[in-house]
Design an enzyme around this catalytic site. Structure first.
Site, PDB file in Angstrom:
ATOM      1  CD1 TRP A   1      -3.213   2.551  -2.012  1.00  0.00           C
ATOM      2  CD2 TRP A   1      -1.517   3.944  -2.449  1.00  0.00           C
ATOM      3  NE1 TRP A   1      -3.610   3.825  -1.671  1.00  0.00           N
ATOM      4  CE2 TRP A   1      -2.589   4.703  -1.934  1.00  0.00           C
ATOM      5  CE3 TRP A   1      -0.349   4.611  -2.793  1.00  0.00           C
ATOM      6  CZ2 TRP A   1      -2.536   6.090  -1.742  1.00  0.00           C
ATOM      7  CZ3 TRP A   1      -0.294   5.994  -2.614  1.00  0.00           C
ATOM      8  CH2 TRP A   1      -1.370   6.723  -2.094  1.00  0.00           C
TER       9      TRP A   1
ATOM     10  CD1 TRP B   1      -7.553   5.358  -9.505  1.00  0.00           C
ATOM     11  CD2 TRP B   1      -6.059   4.538 -10.962  1.00  0.00           C
ATOM     12  NE1 TRP B   1      -7.270   6.352 -10.411  1.00  0.00           N
ATOM     13  CE2 TRP B   1      -6.361   5.876 -11.321  1.00  0.00           C
ATOM     14  CE3 TRP B   1      -5.153   3.827 -11.739  1.00  0.00           C
ATOM     15  CZ2 TRP B   1      -5.780   6.505 -12.422  1.00  0.00           C
ATOM     16  CZ3 TRP B   1      -4.580   4.450 -12.830  1.00  0.00           C
ATOM     17  CH2 TRP B   1      -4.892   5.775 -13.158  1.00  0.00           C
ATOM     18  CG  ASP B   2      -6.686   5.481  -2.332  1.00  0.00           C
ATOM     19  OD1 ASP B   2      -7.855   5.891  -2.372  1.00  0.00           O
ATOM     20  OD2 ASP B   2      -6.093   5.198  -1.270  1.00  0.00           O
ATOM     21  CG  MET B   3      -9.250  10.509  -6.599  1.00  0.00           C
ATOM     22  SD  MET B   3     -10.179  11.620  -5.550  1.00  0.00           S
ATOM     23  CE  MET B   3     -11.774  10.828  -5.486  1.00  0.00           C
ATOM     24  CG  ASN B   4      -7.101   8.867  -0.379  1.00  0.00           C
ATOM     25  OD1 ASN B   4      -8.073   8.213  -0.018  1.00  0.00           O
ATOM     26  ND2 ASN B   4      -5.936   8.314  -0.623  1.00  0.00           N
TER      27      ASN B   4
ATOM     28  CG  ASP C   1      -2.301   0.610   0.931  1.00  0.00           C
ATOM     29  OD1 ASP C   1      -2.339   1.853   0.976  1.00  0.00           O
ATOM     30  OD2 ASP C   1      -3.288  -0.091   0.643  1.00  0.00           O
TER      31      ASP C   1
ATOM     32  CB  CYS D   1      -9.324   2.508  -3.421  1.00  0.00           C
ATOM     33  SG  CYS D   1      -9.172   3.063  -1.709  1.00  0.00           S
TER      34      CYS D   1
ATOM     35  N   GLY E   1     -11.814   4.566   0.585  1.00  0.00           N
ATOM     36  CA  GLY E   1     -12.927   3.624   0.707  1.00  0.00           C
ATOM     37  C   GLY E   1     -13.886   3.888  -0.432  1.00  0.00           C
TER      38      GLY E   1
ATOM     39  CG  ASP F   1     -10.358   4.135   4.152  1.00  0.00           C
ATOM     40  OD1 ASP F   1     -10.063   3.227   3.353  1.00  0.00           O
ATOM     41  OD2 ASP F   1      -9.842   5.273   4.105  1.00  0.00           O
TER      42      ASP F   1
HETATM   43  C1  GLA Z   1      -6.889   5.554   1.617  1.00  0.00           C
HETATM   44  C2  GLA Z   1      -7.350   4.127   1.349  1.00  0.00           C
HETATM   45  C3  GLA Z   1      -6.691   3.203   2.343  1.00  0.00           C
HETATM   46  C4  GLA Z   1      -5.192   3.311   2.236  1.00  0.00           C
HETATM   47  C5  GLA Z   1      -4.752   4.760   2.419  1.00  0.00           C
HETATM   48  C6  GLA Z   1      -3.289   4.942   2.112  1.00  0.00           C
HETATM   49  O1  GLA Z   1      -7.386   6.032   2.810  1.00  0.00           O
HETATM   50  O2  GLA Z   1      -8.733   4.049   1.397  1.00  0.00           O
HETATM   51  O3  GLA Z   1      -7.102   1.879   2.129  1.00  0.00           O
HETATM   52  O4  GLA Z   1      -4.789   2.830   0.974  1.00  0.00           O
HETATM   53  O5  GLA Z   1      -5.488   5.642   1.557  1.00  0.00           O
HETATM   54  O6  GLA Z   1      -2.875   6.250   2.266  1.00  0.00           O
END
Ligand code: GLA
Length: 643
Positions: free
Chosen positions: A409, A475-478, A364, A520, A523, A542
């Site tokens: 990740w 593939w995350d986006m926060n 990750d 992702c 979450g 998450d």
């Molecule tokens: C997000 C994702 C988590 C994890 C973190 C890493 O919050 O939902 O599962 O990958 O980023 O920074």
């Protein structure tokens, strides 16, 4: 199967019929949507709306042709404003010559059998027929196409709209939804899904009384605040009985759905791109295409309707190569180590997990540049050799040698101001000139509407995928979007971002077809059918607390099949809620979908370790049922028993 005599249109799926006709005024009138009916010789008298008299002040659409027809009271197949319909309509256009007033009449239709074009926007595949209705405002030289795509076995219809400007003055598209459905109210209740970070998909139920019910996202993305999925059900409908409609949108940006109930008991349902800050300019001969809305109906309750939708998602949304492909059991290091890891630490986690039956190790966040917490390094793709002296190639080799796949990740859409990328290209970040942008998780979004940004992402991810044996990407986006730029065409900004995102995802998934992409967004902040068109599974939340996860997963299952839900067993006490739970309970919830683990196996008690191993064996034995089984009555009651 579509049948038409040029006046009446009958669309049949295996169990459903959808009927509308052209009125002598040129308007399209809606007649029926429900369980399949047989219509002889195009005689639809029995299902046509009966209009006996006009209501006092109503505006008559074209009195000289039909003095009984007011758009405000008719069940319309397609409506537009300023011609007597005072309800919300799916379209709002503006031009210097026409102002806001346009008038669309039926011209012709065609039936196609070809696959849908998926180049700009994701489109469902393996469709049966497509009906295209051509409408025109010949005075203002604007055309509208209504597309109906039939998926016979799944009992789903997909709809979208195309607007073409044939005039020589610019046309502003201010609202262009994907579908409208006019119904007669039958004690309908609206069920949609609301929430926030680590609290996705809470059911919200309201019995409709006259008024307008809007649910929408303005975060730039489909969002965990309100998922684009919603249901309309008769108030007495239950899991296995009664009338239920399910609606969704194949789109990942700002969405907008409205349900309007009039005092006369007519109901209009609409869904599509959010008109919030939306102004798409069409020059001569340019067109605008909306994303696909999809919907189904069943008179066999929620289970009937959702089994249609689940089938549709598995067979027509998820890329064919992943359909029914059994997905591996994951071990992910995030909650086990967060940013603090070394190669030997993650190798130990993977090795132990392998003994328990895990099949894919996912590294990750924290593997690149100066990323030792969430304030640095996003946007830079160089590997942190202090943590991973052998690079990703070395780590992947070691993981592969253990007999496991290796996954990684990424968060490609974002940039930390503390990064090399931001220093080199501050203009690539989304912000308004002269104002300091607002950060979220210490980061900004990159403007994916810009082709240079898209190419940067494609190039850098490709380099990494070419260098090491990576078989999975998370593939995350926060963050949500903020600080829209002060550029002249800002009304196109939100949508162009999503088109750019789709180009990047389409290019990479086509170039690396063997790589399993998991969506992702902190979450479930972007859990939608657009993302699922490229990423067959999505990290659902998450929040890994099994108790809370029950309602989260239950919410998704109203419209998304188990194969799309990625769920992990994490340690006890839980990191989000501090709740203690047995290994059985944690597994019993996570196994309804794609199973993974986010913990250090060697830190478990002896009993937990034994149990854990046994349960992973059970999962593998029945993996096809957990991932692709249908939620019939029996399976559902098992699931609710776990509550
Ligand atoms: C997000 C994702 C988590 C994890 C973190 C890493 O919050 O939902 O599962 O990958 O980023 O920074």
């Amino acid at each position: 199967m579509t049948i038409s005599n040029g006046e009446v249109f009958i669309l049949n799926t295996k169990d459903l019929s959808y009927v509308f006709h052209v009125d002598k005024t040129g308007l399209l009138l809606h007649d029926f949507f429900g369980s399949r009916i047989e219509i002889k010789d195009f005689n639809i008298d029995a299902i046509k709306q009966k209009v006996s008299c006009q209501k006092g002040t109503s505006t008559i659409y074209k009195e000289e042709i039909n003095d009984q027809l007011s758009m405000d009271y008719a069940l319309l197949e397609f409506s537009f404003p300023h011609k007597g319909d005072y309800k919300n309509t799916p379209i709002l256009l503006k031009s210097d010559s026409a102002g806001y007033t346009f008038d669309f009449s039926y011209k012709s239709y065609e039936i196609k059998k070809s696959p849908l074009d998926n180049q700009e926007l994701p489109a469902p595949h393996d469709n049966d027929e497509e009906l295209v209705i051509h409408l025109e405002d010949s005075v203002n030289r604007v055309k509208v196409e209504l597309h109906y795509v039939i998926f016979e076995e799944a009992n789903v219809i997909a709809r979208n709209m195309v607007i073409v400007n044939e005039g020589n003055a610019p046309l502003h598209v201010l609202k262009a939804l994907s579908m409208q459905l006019d119904l007669v109210n039958r004690d309908f209740e609206l069920k949609n899904f609301v929430g926030g970070w680590a609290s996705e998909m809470n059911e919200a139920n309201q019995l409709l009384v006259p008024g307008v019910y809007v649910h929408e996202s303005k975060t730039g993305f489909s969002s965990h605040k309100v998922n684009p999925l919603f249901l309309l059900k008769n108030k007495d409908a239950s899991l296995d009985y009664g009338d239920v409609y399910i609606f969704n949108l194949i789109y990942s940006g700002n969405h907008f759905s409205e349900v309007e109930l009039t005092p006369y008991g007519y109901l209009r349902v609409e869904t599509g791109i959010n008109p919030f800050c939306f102004d798409f300019e069409l020059k001569e001969n340019e067109s605008f295409k909306t994303p696909y809305a999809v919907f189904t109906f069943s008179d066999k309750g929620i289970n009937g309707a959702r089994s249609n939708m689940h089938k549709f998602v598995n067979e027509h949304v998820i890329a064919s190569r992943w359909k029914e492909a059994l997905r591996p059991v994951v071990i992910n290091n995030w909650e086990a180590t967060y940013f603090k890891f070394t190669e030997s630490k993650v190798i130990n986690i993977a090795r132990k997990a392998k003994e328990f039956g895990a099949e894919l190790f996912v590294l990750d966040d924290g593997w690149f540049s100066t990323r030792n917490d969430d304030s640095h390094g996003l946007g830079d793709y160089w590997i942190n050799k202090k943590k991973l002296p052998g690079g990703l190639k070395g780590l992947a080799k070691k993981v592969n040698k253990m007999g496991m796949k290796f996954g990684l990740w990424f968060e490609p859409e974002s940039v930390n101001p503390q990064s090399d990328l931001y220093k080199a290209h501050p203009e690539w970040a989304i912000k308004s000139e002269n104002l300091a942008p607002s950060l979220a998780r210490h980061q900004l979004l990159l403007n994916l509407g810009n082709k240079d940004v898209q190419d940067y992402i494609i190039e850098n991810i490709s380099k990494i995928l070419d260098e090491a044996n990576i078989e999975y990407i998370k593939w995350d986006m926060n963050r949500h979007m903020s600080d829209l730029p002060n550029t002249p065409n800002v009304g196109e900004f939100y949508h162009r971002y999503i088109l750019g995102l789709y180009r990047v995802l389409r290019t990479l998934t086509e170039k690396y077809p063997h790589v399993l992409f998991e969506g992702c967004a902190s979450g479930g902040n972007r859990f939608d059918l657009g993302i699922l068109s490229y990423c067959p599974q999505i990290w659902a939340s998450d929040d890994t607390d099994a108790h809370e996860r029950l309602s989260i997963q239950n919410g998704y299952l109203y419209g998304y099949p188990q194969s799309t839900l990625s769920n992990h067993v994490s340690s006890t006490h839980n990191h989000q809620t501090l709740r203690e739970m047995s290994i059985d309970t944690r597994y019993n919830v996570a196994c309804f979908g794609i199973l993974g683990y986010e913990l250090i196996f060697s830190e478990m008690s002896k009993f937990e370790r034994q149990q854990c191993k046994k349960l992973i064996e059970v999962y593998k034995k029945y993996r096809d049922v957990f991932q692709f089984g249908e939620l019939s009555k029996r399976e559902y009651s098992l699931y609710s028993w776990a509550r």
